[in-house]
Design an enzyme around this catalytic site. Structure first.
Site, PDB file in Angstrom:
ATOM      1  N   SER A  46      -0.629  -9.559   0.125  1.00 20.94           N
ATOM      2  CA  SER A  46       0.123  -8.656   0.990  1.00 20.94           C
ATOM      3  C   SER A  46       1.458  -8.218   0.410  1.00 20.94           C
ATOM      4  O   SER A  46       1.924  -7.132   0.688  1.00 20.94           O
ATOM      5  CB  SER A  46       0.332  -9.301   2.364  1.00 20.94           C
ATOM      6  OG  SER A  46       0.915 -10.580   2.245  1.00 20.94           O
ATOM      7  N   HIS A  64      -5.573  -6.362   3.969  1.00 22.05           N
ATOM      8  CA  HIS A  64      -5.093  -5.144   3.299  1.00 22.05           C
ATOM      9  C   HIS A  64      -6.161  -4.420   2.490  1.00 22.05           C
ATOM     10  O   HIS A  64      -5.890  -3.389   1.891  1.00 22.05           O
ATOM     11  CB  HIS A  64      -3.897  -5.479   2.397  1.00 22.05           C
ATOM     12  CG  HIS A  64      -2.746  -6.034   3.160  1.00 22.05           C
ATOM     13  ND1 HIS A  64      -1.806  -5.246   3.779  1.00 22.05           N
ATOM     14  CD2 HIS A  64      -2.398  -7.308   3.455  1.00 22.05           C
ATOM     15  CE1 HIS A  64      -0.924  -6.002   4.398  1.00 22.05           C
ATOM     16  NE2 HIS A  64      -1.263  -7.271   4.218  1.00 22.05           N
ATOM     17  N   LYS A  73      -3.484  -2.945  10.357  1.00 21.70           N
ATOM     18  CA  LYS A  73      -3.073  -2.402   9.055  1.00 21.70           C
ATOM     19  C   LYS A  73      -3.737  -1.034   8.893  1.00 21.70           C
ATOM     20  O   LYS A  73      -3.325  -0.096   9.555  1.00 21.70           O
ATOM     21  CB  LYS A  73      -3.439  -3.386   7.948  1.00 21.70           C
ATOM     22  CG  LYS A  73      -2.942  -4.836   8.233  1.00 21.70           C
ATOM     23  CD  LYS A  73      -1.551  -5.107   7.707  1.00 21.70           C
ATOM     24  CE  LYS A  73      -0.843  -6.258   8.389  1.00 21.70           C
ATOM     25  NZ  LYS A  73      -1.270  -7.595   7.999  1.00 21.70           N
TER      26      LYS A  73
END
Ligand SMILES: *Cc1c(COP(=O)(O)O)cnc(C)c1O
Length: 391
Positions: free
Chosen positions: A183, A211, A243
């Site tokens: 991240s 992610h 996200k």
């Protein structure tokens, strides 16, 4: 004995943080729309640090789905999933998530932080070992801690070191845990090598692809899809919905047996209120867009190349990342903070990431790109970085 009062102790700790340049406080934006944010003093800035990689967070479609579901069903679920909070929207979203990630089943959690705590604690305990990458997300390390299992950390993205640790380890069950895309660095875990090592030692592999989902792989199905790793290779997949999907929440995907076991013993799923059905409705809409709108990923890929090429021309200290996370390493916390403020004055919003979120001496500007950005935004940011970074 005269013990110090609470505020007295805390004031001392806060003063130490200030002195070290490590004090943090939320920086308010009045609103965010697409790539733009509005500051409290009325200036428009281009936001380059959100995790909204596909530009879905302020897209009207998921918002409309959420509004309609809220009008129909209200703002909350009213109870935990096992009580009376479970709705068709939750099940429909779980089916969509399982299909998207190529798993048998999925279970919705309120946040990624809670998913990671709940899953690790449900799968292992005393007498077992959790092996984690040194740079794993805080929630994965905390999950290992509360599980009571022994925590061992292997060198970043180093399957050989993992192999050596597993060779020596005597735990009854062994759970290997890694971020898919890291991240704060943007690089990817060597999943095929980790899966081989885990299989050789009879260890279980868990990947948090917060992610990678939406960004990597066919239809945005993530790093595991890109690497061609199925449920047999990676039995535990965690994904977050806040996200690239621009929504809120998280899920775990895997075998039906895994999901049934989590329903029995994942405490952060059992003892908490189910997310609002409206939130699930918004996420379903966002998932459909992330899955079907390849143009968002194509555009994002072009922006990533444009940023990296431009940064290389400027000799900026980039990290080896092919993802929308493109951190610019600065070093000392104070310098990173000063660079962030200078960028803001030029109209670019890039938060400085400092210890303890990243190791000491590696404070950075965590630049992230989004399909909401246009070429000229990236070019403008590069120019400002060239002017604002310490040399
Ligand atoms: C953001 C993040 C989480 C936490 O997810 P939330 O839904 O924001 O709580 C977990 N793992 C990783 C790798 C993350 O980046």
């Amino acid at each position: 004995m005269n013990r110090p009062g609470l505020d007295q102790v805390l004031s001392q700790r806060l003063a130490e943080r200030h002195a070290a340049g490590l004090h943090r406080s939320p920086r308010r934006l009045q609103g965010v729309e697409g790539p733009y944010g509005l500051t409290p003093d009325g200036r428009t800035v281009v936001v380059f640090c959100a995790n909204d990689y596909l530009g879905l967070a302020s897209d009207p479609r998921p918002g409309q789905a959420m509004a309609q579901a809220a009008v129909d069903q209200g703002a909350g679920s009213g109870a935990a999933h096992l009580v009376s909070g479970h709705r068709p929207e939750h099940e429909a979203l779980e089916r969509d998530l399982a299909a998207w990630t190529g798993r048998e089943a999925a279970l919705l959690f309120s946040t990624g932080y809670m998913a990671n705590l709940g899953v690790i604690d449900a799968l292992v305990g005393r007498g077992d070992t959790v092996l984690e990458d040194r740079l794993n997300h805080a929630s994965l390390l905390d999950g290992a801690r509360i599980s009571g299992a022994r925590l061992r950390r292997y060198h970043h993205a180093d399957a050989e070191h993992l192999d050596a640790l597993l060779q020596k380890d005597t735990g009854r069950h062994r759970l290997v845990v890694t971020d898919g895309v890291f991240s704060m660095d943007g690089d990817c875990a060597p999943l095929p090598a980790l899966a081989r090592v885990a299989r050789r030692h009879g260890a279980w592999l868990m990947v948090d692809d917060a992610h990678g989902l939406g960004v990597l792989g066919r239809s945005g199905a993530g790093l595991l899809a890109e690497a061609g790793l199925g449920q047999a290779d990676v039995p535990v997949l965690v994904g977050t919905l806040g996200k690239a999907l621009g929504s809120f929440g998280a899920f775990v995907a895997g075998s039906r047996v895994l999901i049934d076991a989590l329903v029995q013993s994942a405490r952060t799923w059992i003892y908490t209120t189910a997310p609002a059905p409206a939130q699930a409705a918004a996420t379903r809409e966002a998932l459909a867009m992330a899955r079907d709108q390849d143009w968002r990923r194509d555009h994002l890929g072009r922006l990533i190349r444009r940023f990296r090429d431009g940064a290389a021309d400027l000799n900026l200290p980039l990290m080896p990342s092919k993802t929308p996370i493109q951190p610019v390493l600065v070093g000392e916390a104070g310098q990173a903070l000063a660079a962030s403020r200078a960028l803001e004055a030029r109209g670019y919003w890039v938060t400085a990431i400092r210890p303890p979120t990243v190791p000491p001496g590696t404070a950075r500007l965590r630049v992230t790109l989004s399909a909401a950005h246009a070429d000229h935004h990236v070019d403008g940011l590069l120019g400002a970085l060239g002017d604002c970074l310490p040399r």
